[in-house]
Design a protein around this motif. Structure first.
Motif, PDB file in Angstrom:
ATOM      1  N   VAL A 136       1.008 147.037  97.375  1.00 39.04           N
ATOM      2  CA  VAL A 136       2.205 147.629  98.481  1.00 39.04           C
ATOM      3  C   VAL A 136       2.268 146.821  99.905  1.00 39.04           C
ATOM      4  CG1 VAL A 136       3.498 149.630  99.014  1.00 39.04           C
ATOM      5  CG2 VAL A 136       2.050 149.839  96.969  1.00 39.04           C
ATOM      6  N   PRO A 137       2.559 145.693  99.735  1.00 45.15           N
ATOM      7  CA  PRO A 137       2.816 145.218 101.198  1.00 45.15           C
ATOM      8  C   PRO A 137       4.121 145.211 101.930  1.00 45.15           C
ATOM      9  CG  PRO A 137       3.236 143.584  99.723  1.00 45.15           C
ATOM     10  CD  PRO A 137       2.938 144.779  98.636  1.00 45.15           C
ATOM     11  N   SER A 138       4.179 145.004 103.096  1.00 45.09           N
ATOM     12  CA  SER A 138       5.280 145.255 103.970  1.00 45.09           C
ATOM     13  C   SER A 138       6.347 144.224 103.866  1.00 45.09           C
ATOM     14  CB  SER A 138       5.058 145.306 105.387  1.00 45.09           C
ATOM     15  OG  SER A 138       4.116 146.808 105.718  1.00 45.09           O
ATOM     16  N   GLU A 139       7.596 144.175 104.286  1.00 41.67           N
ATOM     17  CA  GLU A 139       8.278 143.318 104.053  1.00 41.67           C
ATOM     18  C   GLU A 139       8.266 141.787 104.447  1.00 41.67           C
ATOM     19  OE1 GLU A 139       8.520 144.063 107.936  1.00 41.67           O
ATOM     20  OE2 GLU A 139       9.141 145.492 106.498  1.00 41.67           O
ATOM     21  N   TYR A 140       7.623 141.492 105.606  1.00 42.10           N
ATOM     22  CA  TYR A 140       7.338 140.310 106.183  1.00 42.10           C
ATOM     23  C   TYR A 140       6.332 139.611 105.700  1.00 42.10           C
ATOM     24  CZ  TYR A 140       2.949 141.832 108.774  1.00 42.10           C
ATOM     25  OH  TYR A 140       1.798 142.566 109.074  1.00 42.10           O
ATOM     26  N   MET A 141       5.207 140.612 104.855  1.00 39.85           N
ATOM     27  CA  MET A 141       4.009 139.854 104.262  1.00 39.85           C
ATOM     28  C   MET A 141       4.589 139.574 102.681  1.00 39.85           C
ATOM     29  SD  MET A 141       1.142 138.803 103.916  1.00 39.85           S
ATOM     30  CE  MET A 141       0.312 139.465 105.834  1.00 39.85           C
ATOM     31  N   ILE A 142       5.695 140.379 102.266  1.00 33.45           N
ATOM     32  CA  ILE A 142       6.088 139.854 100.938  1.00 33.45           C
ATOM     33  C   ILE A 142       6.742 138.321 101.007  1.00 33.45           C
ATOM     34  CG2 ILE A 142       8.156 140.575  99.325  1.00 33.45           C
ATOM     35  CD1 ILE A 142       7.424 143.688 100.153  1.00 33.45           C
TER      36      ILE A 142
ATOM     37  N   PRO B  74      11.259 148.605  96.263  1.00 32.06           N
ATOM     38  CA  PRO B  74      10.993 149.655  97.328  1.00 32.06           C
ATOM     39  C   PRO B  74      10.325 150.710  97.115  1.00 32.06           C
ATOM     40  CG  PRO B  74      13.469 148.984  97.609  1.00 32.06           C
ATOM     41  CD  PRO B  74      12.848 148.322  95.875  1.00 32.06           C
ATOM     42  N   TYR B  75       9.586 151.140  98.037  1.00 32.29           N
ATOM     43  CA  TYR B  75       8.512 152.286  97.808  1.00 32.29           C
ATOM     44  C   TYR B  75       8.845 153.504  98.919  1.00 32.29           C
ATOM     45  CZ  TYR B  75       4.011 154.626  97.357  1.00 32.29           C
ATOM     46  OH  TYR B  75       3.009 155.495  97.291  1.00 32.29           O
ATOM     47  N   PHE B  76       8.645 152.974 100.252  1.00 34.70           N
ATOM     48  CA  PHE B  76       8.926 153.696 101.473  1.00 34.70           C
ATOM     49  C   PHE B  76       9.499 152.855 102.352  1.00 34.70           C
ATOM     50  CE2 PHE B  76       5.632 157.000 100.188  1.00 34.70           C
ATOM     51  CZ  PHE B  76       6.454 157.905  99.979  1.00 34.70           C
ATOM     52  N   TRP B  77      10.355 153.436 103.386  1.00 32.33           N
ATOM     53  CA  TRP B  77      10.986 152.590 104.326  1.00 32.33           C
ATOM     54  C   TRP B  77      10.923 153.589 105.812  1.00 32.33           C
ATOM     55  CZ3 TRP B  77      15.540 154.303 107.101  1.00 32.33           C
ATOM     56  CH2 TRP B  77      16.164 155.403 106.540  1.00 32.33           C
ATOM     57  N   GLY B  78      11.385 152.750 106.761  1.00 36.22           N
ATOM     58  CA  GLY B  78      11.133 153.422 108.232  1.00 36.22           C
ATOM     59  C   GLY B  78      11.875 152.561 109.156  1.00 36.22           C
TER      60      GLY B  78
ATOM     61  N   TRP C 249      12.039 148.835 108.732  1.00 36.84           N
ATOM     62  CA  TRP C 249      10.755 148.207 108.013  1.00 36.84           C
ATOM     63  C   TRP C 249      10.807 148.756 106.355  1.00 36.84           C
ATOM     64  CZ3 TRP C 249       7.678 151.847 106.064  1.00 36.84           C
ATOM     65  CH2 TRP C 249       7.428 153.069 106.567  1.00 36.84           C
ATOM     66  N   PHE C 250      10.141 148.149 105.518  1.00 36.01           N
ATOM     67  CA  PHE C 250      10.018 148.228 104.156  1.00 36.01           C
ATOM     68  C   PHE C 250       8.666 148.066 103.451  1.00 36.01           C
ATOM     69  CE2 PHE C 250      14.433 147.127 104.573  1.00 36.01           C
ATOM     70  CZ  PHE C 250      15.099 148.063 103.766  1.00 36.01           C
ATOM     71  N   ASP C 251       8.006 148.995 102.767  1.00 33.92           N
ATOM     72  CA  ASP C 251       7.011 148.744 102.238  1.00 33.92           C
ATOM     73  C   ASP C 251       7.289 148.787 100.649  1.00 33.92           C
ATOM     74  OD1 ASP C 251       5.159 148.804 104.417  1.00 33.92           O
ATOM     75  OD2 ASP C 251       4.630 150.895 104.136  1.00 33.92           O
ATOM     76  N   ASN C 252       6.991 147.822  99.891  1.00 30.79           N
ATOM     77  CA  ASN C 252       7.426 147.570  98.308  1.00 30.79           C
ATOM     78  C   ASN C 252       6.444 147.383  97.467  1.00 30.79           C
ATOM     79  OD1 ASN C 252      10.209 147.669  99.809  1.00 30.79           O
ATOM     80  ND2 ASN C 252      10.983 145.763  98.581  1.00 30.79           N
ATOM     81  N   MET C 253       6.576 147.695  96.444  1.00 27.25           N
ATOM     82  CA  MET C 253       5.468 147.413  95.348  1.00 27.25           C
ATOM     83  C   MET C 253       5.750 146.088  94.638  1.00 27.25           C
ATOM     84  SD  MET C 253       5.860 151.186  93.155  1.00 27.25           S
ATOM     85  CE  MET C 253       7.438 151.050  92.878  1.00 27.25           C
TER      86      MET C 253
END
Length: 356
Positions: A88-94, A135-139, A261-265
């Motif tokens: 579950v990385p963040s958007e920039y890391m994806i 998408p998993y969580f956002w903020g 920001w996003f944390d995605n699976m």
């Protein structure tokens, strides 16, 4: 001759026996792998009851491992040697992992429930058409403040420069975050690649330094909860935990502009149990699962069907579910490339070292 023949048959029998044992062990190993799902996620970022529920429904055992930064997760997966079926990385890391071929392209024919995700959370620049992530969580990035320690609540980035906040502000330690709100305060994009705009932002941030008490990381939560600072600039997820620990704290997202920001699976290249990975993604896309997860973790869910199940006061809390108008002005961090990212980091270091 009979003895030689018997000896030969004995050798053959032993070879066949050893081969059979090897096949059995390999079969057991494959069976074990097929009944296990290895998840790599942030700490305390899922309701443990959901993991148990998934195993009960599917019979698939879960091995749950955690990381404390995108960089740590990236390094572990890039090195290989460790099996991870879901991360579950963040958007920039994806975006970075995608460019380095560390992610498996998703087979959307195997994904059920994507329609539950709000349109604004799909097809983002870091992963067009969601080819690699769900998408998993956002903020957001915003301002935490203590109602008992400020005379007037800050609502906009420019408010941070008020003289009354001298030595009262804590900033999250991040080049993109600090440079970003500096740019936003001037009505510029937080992804600006204009050197004049960047320098203008730095000059303005220099003028903020008398108000900065400290530039910190995770310890900001403890400081804010313990009333050691009046104001903090941090992420909504961190802010949620701060608010839980101190009833005098509030969180606001500047309506003029900020970070989304996003944390995605994702399914990393280290995957061994791809079928179980898809089952887990589908399980977490279910409204009931996403609802339970949002209640437990306290972050904003991108699952609109799950959001509808949340208490009304949570759904209407614009600190964590901003209005449509505010959402229009939020930006996702884009990949700047090595040259511009290096410049952002250099300018941010100058701000950190600046003393008036």
């Amino acid at each position: 001759m009979k003895k030689l023949y018997s000896f030969f048959l004995g050798i053959v029998a032993i070879i066949l026996l050893l081969w059979g044992i090897g096949v059995h062990i390999e079969s057991q190993s494959k069976s074990s792998d097929s009944d296990k799902l290895v998840i790599y996620n942030w700490g305390d970022y899922i309701d443990p009851a959901l993991l148990e529920e998934f195993t009960k429904e599917t019979g698939i055992q879960i091995q749950y491992e955690t990381f404390d930064s995108n960089e740590a997760m990236y390094t572990k997966i890039k090195q290989g040697g460790t099996t991870y079926d879901i991360a579950v990385p963040s958007e920039y890391m994806i975006a970075k992992m995608k460019s380095e071929h560390l992610l498996v392209p998703l087979d959307h024919s195997k994904i059920k429930g994507l329609e539950n995700i709000g349109d604004r959370f799909l097809n983002q620049p870091f992963d067009k058409a969601n080819k690699y992530s769900i998408p998993y969580f956002w903020g957001t990035l915003g301002i935490v403040y203590n109602t008992k320690l400020v005379k007037e609540a800050p609502e906009h980035w420019d408010d941070l420069w008020r003289e009354e906040y001298k030595n009262d502000i804590m900033l999250i330690d991040g080049a993109r975050e600090v440079m970003g709100f500096g740019l936003n305060s001037l009505s510029y994009s937080l992804n600006s690649k204009n050197e004049a705009q960047l320098q203008e932002a730095v000059d303005k941030l220099y003028r903020l330094t008398p108000n900065i008490k400290a530039i910190v990381a995770d310890e900001m939560k403890q400081y804010m909860v313990q009333n050691n600072a009046a104001i903090g600039v941090s992420f909504s997820g961190e802010a949620s935990q701060m608010l839980d620990g101190n009833e005098d704290l509030r969180y606001v997202v500047p309506s003029e502009a900020s970070n989304l920001w996003f944390d995605n699976m994702v399914i990393p290249k280290t995957v061994k149990n791809k079928d179980a990975a898809y089952q887990f993604i589908n399980f977490m896309l279910r409204p009931d699962s996403a609802y339970k997860n949002a209640l437990y973790v306290g972050y904003s869910t991108p699952n609109t069907a799950a959001k509808a199940l949340l208490p009304k006061e949570v759904q209407e809390d614009e600190a964590f579910y901003p209005s449509e108008e505010t959402m229009k002005h939020l930006e996702v961090y884009e990949s700047l490339g090595q040259k511009w990212l290096g410049l952002y980091n250099d300018l941010y270091l100058q701000v950190k070292m600046y003393r008036k």
